[in-house]
Design a protein around this motif. Structure first.
Motif, PDB file in Angstrom:
ATOM      1  N   LEU A 435      65.180  43.572  23.779  1.00 34.34           N
ATOM      2  CA  LEU A 435      65.937  44.710  24.303  1.00 34.34           C
ATOM      3  C   LEU A 435      65.695  44.941  25.796  1.00 34.34           C
ATOM      4  CD1 LEU A 435      65.522  47.151  21.272  1.00 34.34           C
ATOM      5  CD2 LEU A 435      67.097  45.231  21.553  1.00 34.34           C
ATOM      6  N   PRO A 436      66.501  45.793  26.434  1.00 37.68           N
ATOM      7  CA  PRO A 436      66.404  45.950  27.891  1.00 37.68           C
ATOM      8  C   PRO A 436      65.158  46.674  28.372  1.00 37.68           C
ATOM      9  CG  PRO A 436      68.588  46.557  27.110  1.00 37.68           C
ATOM     10  CD  PRO A 436      67.719  46.429  25.903  1.00 37.68           C
ATOM     11  N   ASP A 437      64.470  47.387  27.489  1.00 34.79           N
ATOM     12  CA  ASP A 437      63.261  48.103  27.899  1.00 34.79           C
ATOM     13  C   ASP A 437      62.097  47.654  27.024  1.00 34.79           C
ATOM     14  OD1 ASP A 437      61.198  50.356  27.888  1.00 34.79           O
ATOM     15  OD2 ASP A 437      62.544  51.036  29.464  1.00 34.79           O
ATOM     16  N   PRO A 438      60.988  47.187  27.620  1.00 35.24           N
ATOM     17  CA  PRO A 438      59.887  46.628  26.820  1.00 35.24           C
ATOM     18  C   PRO A 438      59.196  47.635  25.914  1.00 35.24           C
ATOM     19  CG  PRO A 438      59.282  46.752  29.141  1.00 35.24           C
ATOM     20  CD  PRO A 438      60.743  47.035  29.073  1.00 35.24           C
ATOM     21  N   THR A 439      59.212  48.913  26.270  1.00 34.34           N
ATOM     22  CA  THR A 439      58.628  49.898  25.371  1.00 34.34           C
ATOM     23  C   THR A 439      59.396  49.934  24.054  1.00 34.34           C
ATOM     24  OG1 THR A 439      57.725  51.264  27.155  1.00 34.34           O
ATOM     25  CG2 THR A 439      58.126  52.354  25.047  1.00 34.34           C
ATOM     26  N   LEU A 440      60.692  49.749  24.131  1.00 34.07           N
ATOM     27  CA  LEU A 440      61.515  49.731  22.924  1.00 34.07           C
ATOM     28  C   LEU A 440      61.451  48.391  22.215  1.00 34.07           C
ATOM     29  CD1 LEU A 440      64.749  51.470  24.208  1.00 34.07           C
ATOM     30  CD2 LEU A 440      63.182  52.344  22.483  1.00 34.07           C
ATOM     31  N   GLY A 441      61.518  47.311  22.996  1.00 35.62           N
ATOM     32  CA  GLY A 441      61.735  46.018  22.388  1.00 35.62           C
ATOM     33  C   GLY A 441      60.493  45.211  22.110  1.00 35.62           C
ATOM     34  N   VAL A 442      59.563  45.150  23.053  1.00 32.30           N
ATOM     35  CA  VAL A 442      58.429  44.241  22.945  1.00 32.30           C
ATOM     36  C   VAL A 442      57.209  44.925  22.337  1.00 32.30           C
ATOM     37  CG1 VAL A 442      56.949  42.637  24.198  1.00 32.30           C
ATOM     38  CG2 VAL A 442      59.304  42.971  24.937  1.00 32.30           C
ATOM     39  N   GLN A 443      56.972  46.173  22.686  1.00 36.67           N
ATOM     40  CA  GLN A 443      55.759  46.862  22.230  1.00 36.67           C
ATOM     41  C   GLN A 443      55.623  46.844  20.709  1.00 36.67           C
ATOM     42  OE1 GLN A 443      54.904  50.701  23.988  1.00 36.67           O
ATOM     43  NE2 GLN A 443      53.984  51.467  22.095  1.00 36.67           N
ATOM     44  N   ARG A 444      56.740  46.979  20.009  1.00 38.01           N
ATOM     45  CA  ARG A 444      56.686  47.099  18.548  1.00 38.01           C
ATOM     46  C   ARG A 444      56.108  45.867  17.865  1.00 38.01           C
ATOM     47  NH1 ARG A 444      63.141  46.405  17.209  1.00 38.01           N
ATOM     48  NH2 ARG A 444      63.621  45.156  19.029  1.00 38.01           N
ATOM     49  N   TRP A 445      56.184  44.690  18.510  1.00 33.19           N
ATOM     50  CA  TRP A 445      55.646  43.479  17.890  1.00 33.19           C
ATOM     51  C   TRP A 445      54.133  43.403  17.998  1.00 33.19           C
ATOM     52  CZ3 TRP A 445      59.912  43.176  15.761  1.00 33.19           C
ATOM     53  CH2 TRP A 445      61.133  43.072  16.425  1.00 33.19           C
ATOM     54  N   TYR A 446      53.514  44.191  18.902  1.00 34.93           N
ATOM     55  CA  TYR A 446      52.078  44.095  19.180  1.00 34.93           C
ATOM     56  C   TYR A 446      51.315  45.395  18.911  1.00 34.93           C
ATOM     57  CZ  TYR A 446      53.645  39.982  21.782  1.00 34.93           C
ATOM     58  OH  TYR A 446      54.220  38.782  22.136  1.00 34.93           O
ATOM     59  N   TRP A 447      52.010  46.488  18.767  1.00 38.48           N
ATOM     60  CA  TRP A 447      51.398  47.821  18.649  1.00 38.48           C
ATOM     61  C   TRP A 447      50.768  47.964  17.270  1.00 38.48           C
ATOM     62  CZ3 TRP A 447      54.320  52.914  17.580  1.00 38.48           C
ATOM     63  CH2 TRP A 447      53.591  54.011  18.033  1.00 38.48           C
ATOM     64  N   SER A 448      49.475  48.327  17.220  1.00 37.96           N
ATOM     65  CA  SER A 448      48.787  48.411  15.928  1.00 37.96           C
ATOM     66  C   SER A 448      49.381  49.501  15.038  1.00 37.96           C
ATOM     67  CB  SER A 448      47.293  48.665  16.142  1.00 37.96           C
ATOM     68  OG  SER A 448      47.056  49.962  16.661  1.00 37.96           O
ATOM     69  N   LYS A 449      49.976  50.533  15.648  1.00 38.97           N
ATOM     70  CA  LYS A 449      50.552  51.612  14.846  1.00 38.97           C
ATOM     71  C   LYS A 449      51.895  51.217  14.231  1.00 38.97           C
ATOM     72  CE  LYS A 449      48.157  55.055  17.653  1.00 38.97           C
ATOM     73  NZ  LYS A 449      48.276  56.127  18.659  1.00 38.97           N
ATOM     74  N   ASN A 450      52.371  50.026  14.553  1.00 31.64           N
ATOM     75  CA  ASN A 450      53.601  49.534  13.952  1.00 31.64           C
ATOM     76  C   ASN A 450      53.318  48.436  12.933  1.00 31.64           C
ATOM     77  OD1 ASN A 450      56.427  49.907  13.809  1.00 31.64           O
ATOM     78  ND2 ASN A 450      56.775  48.011  14.936  1.00 31.64           N
ATOM     79  N   ILE A 451      52.086  48.358  12.445  1.00 29.35           N
ATOM     80  CA  ILE A 451      51.781  47.507  11.298  1.00 29.35           C
ATOM     81  C   ILE A 451      52.149  48.324  10.070  1.00 29.35           C
ATOM     82  CG2 ILE A 451      49.971  46.315  10.003  1.00 29.35           C
ATOM     83  CD1 ILE A 451      48.418  46.070  12.654  1.00 29.35           C
ATOM     84  N   ALA A 452      53.246  47.955   9.442  1.00 28.77           N
ATOM     85  CA  ALA A 452      53.814  48.784   8.375  1.00 28.77           C
ATOM     86  C   ALA A 452      54.210  47.889   7.210  1.00 28.77           C
ATOM     87  CB  ALA A 452      55.023  49.565   8.890  1.00 28.77           C
TER      88      ALA A 452
END
Length: 537
Positions: A435-452
């Motif tokens: 996606l055009p903004d890394p907070t939206l697009g890239v962070q979710r693949w590495y963020w521990s709080k997005n292990i779901a």
């Protein structure tokens, strides 16, 4: 089960054919042709693999969202400059303190069952679905504390912290609005409307014949006067790549989206009088072909092993042989097509088998005769010839440094459960949308709080690092552009060192269409375009 994989093992690395001159075009170049829209007709679009559901509010695989985007709508859409344009929201404004976003919603919009679309639908969708079940929504909407609905056509999103990036997620990919009156009080993930949607878009759901097609019909009450031009749209499920090329060439199908035609077959469509090929429909997605690494596995928890896997792979050759030069070698988790944030100052993994072997030795996986140092499974989905060839290329490359890779090809339901449900995998070949903004697009693949567990396209690697979390979270709320860029540069360097995801190739998604098929307005999110303004000549 029989597989097309083994027959290519001896020849895959020997080289690829040049693409030659292809009729590459701007998105749906009809706007420049002066063609006059015609009414009627039902084009066929080839699709593979068959989607699991057709509600992008719960699952954002490309096949799901390409169908959903014709039936349902988001709050905005994105033009070819990746600027948001009004859809269900006519206008919007952030408060001066950045702690709220007011959406002025379109009046006179009806759901396909005749009920009015209102702000209550937006509030319900965000608080009950996007925040809880949308793969990227857990991050994107994490700061939303409330949605006020002062009237039927105004929705005010309240934030716990400034969230200036949010508008970049509010198209049908990230904000497919659901009808509250259909979903409220039900088991949301099992609601029948997930497979027979009731939307606000230009086409209504007609039928889904499993294994064959999804048919949509014209919505006569669409809110855009005079649209759509088409009588309907049919998505045909054609699992074999060669068959997709045949039906497109014969005229049985008019459009093949999202690299549905393998790059090895593109020369077949080089006659610009008959075909258009463009590589811009997926610009919004900023996708990377990559391998997610299950960092829960003891061997793969060691970053030296992960680094070795990437050093062992000649990605320049991969780009040339498998992708025929369409795309670029990835140098960061943020693609170079997002220049506002891309940096390649982190560690770069040029092909270096000796370095790969040294790292494997240091990690305790020394060679022992002819036995493999390490044995790994690589999961991939059925239906993509490029994925099959990429997997074979990877397998051969790793064999040269003593790592044995077993390929497991399965349908989406199997690999989604294996990877995101049971974490029963070593490596997973896929493409992820950044996606055009890394907070939206890239962070979710590495963020521990997005292990779901059970949530597709979340942090499937299971990677968790407090320092990386800190950098990403700081960047997500930093209002100063220069400071925010510096934080994002830092976490790119961090990720390039840790490599819980092996970034391979920046993808250019190709659309091949008959020149009989036109679309008036180019879109940066054109893969998900509603086709309200499309017609057949």
């Amino acid at each position: 089960m029989s597989s097309p994989l083994s027959s290519r093992r001896r020849t895959l690395l020997q080289g690829g054919l040049a693409l030659g001159a292809l009729p590459l075009a701007a998105p749906w170049a009809a706007a420049q042709t002066g063609a006059t829209p015609k009414r009627g007709g039902t084009p066929s679009i080839s699709l593979a693999p068959e989607p699991q559901i057709i509600s992008a509010a719960f699952l954002t695989t490309m096949q799901t969202t390409m169908v959903a985007g014709k039936i349902s709508e988001g709050l905005v859409w994105f033009d070819d400059k990746l600027q948001p344009q009004p859809e269900l929201a006519e206008s919007w404004s952030f408060a001066p303190d950045g702690l709220s976003l007011t959406l002025n919603l379109r009046r006179g919009v009806k759901w396909h069952d005749g009920q009015p679309f209102t702000s209550a639908d937006v509030a319900f969708s965000l608080l009950n679905v996007w925040q809880k079940f949308h793969p990227g929504g857990r991050l994107a909407y994490a700061s939303v504390t409330a949605v006020d609905t002062p009237d039927a056509h105004t929705a005010v999103l309240r934030f716990s912290r400034p969230t200036p990036y949010l508008l970049s997620f509010m198209n049908v990919y990230g904000a497919q609005v659901l009808p509250r009156h259909i979903y409220e009080g039900t088991d949301l993930q099992k609601n029948p409307a997930n497979n027979a949607p009731i939307g606000t878009g230009p086409f209504r759901f007609k039928e889904w014949v499993k294994g064959s097609h999804i048919a949509l019909e014209r919505n006569p009450d669409y809110w855009k006067p005079g649209l759509p031009y088409l009588d309907g749209v049919v998505f045909r499920f054609i699992p074999e790549a060669a068959a997709r090329s045949v039906v497109l060439a014969s005229g049985e199908v008019q459009v093949a989206l999202a690299s549905n035609i393998p790059v090895s077959n593109l020369n077949q469509f080089s006659d610009a009088k008959k075909w258009r090929i463009n590589t811009t429909d997926g610009n919004y997605l900023a996708s990377i072909k990559l391998i997610q690494v299950n960092t829960r596995r003891p061997a793969l928890a060691d970053r030296r092993v992960r680094q070795a896997l990437l050093y062992a792979l000649d990605r320049e050759a991969l780009l040339r042989v498998v992708f025929r030069g369409i795309g670029r070698v990835a140098t960061s988790p943020i693609p170079s097509t997002v220049p506002a944030f891309h940096s390649k100052s982190g560690r770069q993994y040029r092909h270096d088998p000796k370095q790969a072997e040294a790292l494997l030795d240091a990690a305790g996986f020394a060679r022992k005769g002819s036995a493999p140092r390490l044995s790994l499974n690589l999961d991939l989905g059925a239906g993509s010839l490029e994925d099959v060839r990429t997997a074979e290329f990877f397998k051969q490359s790793l064999a040269r440094v003593g790592v044995d890779v077993t390929l497991r090809v399965s349908d989406a339901g199997v690999y989604l459960k294996r990877v995101f449900g049971d974490a029963d995998f070593d490596l997973f070949l896929t493409s992820l949308h950044n996606l055009p903004d890394p907070t939206l697009g890239v962070q979710r693949w590495y963020w521990s709080k997005n292990i779901a567990k059970g949530v597709p396209w979340s942090n499937g690697s299971g990677y968790a690092n407090p320092e990386l979390d800190r950098l990403m979270e700081a960047a997500s709320v930093e209002a100063d552009p220069a400071k925010r860029r510096a934080l994002i540069d830092q976490w790119q360097v961090f990720v390039q060192e840790e490599v819980p995801i092996l970034d391979l190739i920046e993808i250019d998604w190709t659309t091949v269409s008959s020149t009989r098929f036109h679309k008036k307005t180019p879109q940066g999110d054109g893969l998900y375009a509603s086709l309200a303004d499309a017609w057949l000549e």
